[in-house]
Each structure stands twice: as C-alpha cells, then as structure tokens.
Design a protein around this motif. Structure first.
Motif, PDB file in Angstrom:
ATOM      1  N   ASP A  57     -32.457  -2.709 -13.724  1.00  0.00           N
ATOM      2  CA  ASP A  57     -31.923  -3.792 -14.551  1.00  0.00           C
ATOM      3  C   ASP A  57     -31.766  -5.073 -13.741  1.00  0.00           C
ATOM      4  O   ASP A  57     -32.103  -6.166 -14.213  1.00  0.00           O
ATOM      5  CB  ASP A  57     -30.576  -3.408 -15.170  1.00  0.00           C
ATOM      6  CG  ASP A  57     -30.704  -2.313 -16.217  1.00  0.00           C
ATOM      7  OD1 ASP A  57     -31.836  -2.064 -16.684  1.00  0.00           O
ATOM      8  OD2 ASP A  57     -29.668  -1.709 -16.559  1.00  0.00           O
ATOM      9  N   ASN A  60     -35.195  -6.542 -13.079  1.00  0.00           N
ATOM     10  CA  ASN A  60     -35.728  -7.168 -14.294  1.00  0.00           C
ATOM     11  C   ASN A  60     -35.059  -8.508 -14.564  1.00  0.00           C
ATOM     12  O   ASN A  60     -35.724  -9.475 -14.944  1.00  0.00           O
ATOM     13  CB  ASN A  60     -35.551  -6.240 -15.503  1.00  0.00           C
ATOM     14  CG  ASN A  60     -36.467  -5.039 -15.432  1.00  0.00           C
ATOM     15  OD1 ASN A  60     -37.490  -5.070 -14.760  1.00  0.00           O
ATOM     16  ND2 ASN A  60     -36.097  -3.978 -16.123  1.00  0.00           N
ATOM     17  N   ASN A  63     -36.425 -11.046 -12.171  1.00  0.00           N
ATOM     18  CA  ASN A  63     -37.781 -11.447 -12.567  1.00  0.00           C
ATOM     19  C   ASN A  63     -37.741 -12.406 -13.751  1.00  0.00           C
ATOM     20  O   ASN A  63     -38.506 -13.380 -13.787  1.00  0.00           O
ATOM     21  CB  ASN A  63     -38.633 -10.222 -12.903  1.00  0.00           C
ATOM     22  CG  ASN A  63     -39.045  -9.448 -11.671  1.00  0.00           C
ATOM     23  OD1 ASN A  63     -39.012  -9.969 -10.567  1.00  0.00           O
ATOM     24  ND2 ASN A  63     -39.412  -8.195 -11.859  1.00  0.00           N
ATOM     25  N   GLU A  64     -36.865 -12.139 -14.711  1.00  0.00           N
ATOM     26  CA  GLU A  64     -36.732 -13.027 -15.867  1.00  0.00           C
ATOM     27  C   GLU A  64     -36.255 -14.419 -15.439  1.00  0.00           C
ATOM     28  O   GLU A  64     -36.752 -15.432 -15.923  1.00  0.00           O
ATOM     29  CB  GLU A  64     -35.759 -12.437 -16.883  1.00  0.00           C
ATOM     30  CG  GLU A  64     -36.302 -11.240 -17.630  1.00  0.00           C
ATOM     31  CD  GLU A  64     -35.266 -10.578 -18.522  1.00  0.00           C
ATOM     32  OE1 GLU A  64     -34.160 -11.148 -18.694  1.00  0.00           O
ATOM     33  OE2 GLU A  64     -35.549  -9.485 -19.035  1.00  0.00           O
TER      34      GLU A  64
END
Length: 117
Positions: A57, A60, A63-64
C-alpha cells in the motif's frame, strides 16, 4: 601405590573431572540466562500478510504521488530556447534540462542555479 593417586582422601582424576564439569555448567547457565531473557514468540502468517500489504500500500501510494507530480510538471510550459541554453551552458542531457526547468516553473535562472549547486 594405586593407579589413581589420592591426596588427602581426594582422587586427583575425579577432582579434574569435577572442574571440567563445573566450567561446562557455568557456560550452560549463562546461555540459559540469555535465552530466558527473550521470550519466543510465534509469528502468525496473517501478521506477515498484513505487513506485506502495508508495504504494498505504501509503495502504491508513493507511485501515485510520483505520477501526480510528473503530470503536474508536464503542465508547466517551457521554452525550447531555455532548454537549449541549459543544455549548451551546463552540458546536460535534454531530459535533465527539461525536467529542471519544469521543476523551477520555467524560471531559467533558478534552473541554472540549481544545476550549478
């Protein structure tokens, strides 16, 4: 005289054996004290899964955020002449020049300063 010499009623060989055993016992006692200090805990598979999910999580989310930052930088208008000046003066690649210029919102002076520092 007998094979084992007795001095004052004490067998020398048995005395040496007792000394060796006591040395071994003290080492075992030290080891037991150390192992008693840390209580063994069982690691459950669902805890491992939860930890792995937390890491995934977090990765991610990072990365977002990185993609959002790149999209935001792509919106910044830069002049081709400014990119060429940075490439020529600082001897960097086009991608580095363009990215630095975008990070500094098209301000060529700030971009050049950041590349010199």
């Amino acid at each position: 005289m007998a094979e084992t010499e007795e001095i004052n009623g004490i067998d020398e060989n048995s005395d040496k054996k007792q000394k060796k055993v006591s040395k071994h016992d003290s080492g075992a006692a030290d080891l037991e004290r150390v192992t008693d200090y840390a209580e063994e805990k069982e690691i459950l598979s669902n805890h491992i899964t939860n930890a792995a999910n937390l890491f995934a999580d977090k990765r991610n989310k990072e990365n977002e955020e990185k993609l959002a930052k790149e999209r935001e930088l792509q919106k910044v208008q830069v002049k081709k002449e400014d990119i060429e000046i940075i490439i020529r003066e600082m001897e960097v690649s086009r991608s580095v020049a363009e990215e630095t210029l975008r990070v500094h919102r098209g301000n060529i002076v700030a971009a050049l300063e950041s590349l010199t520092n």
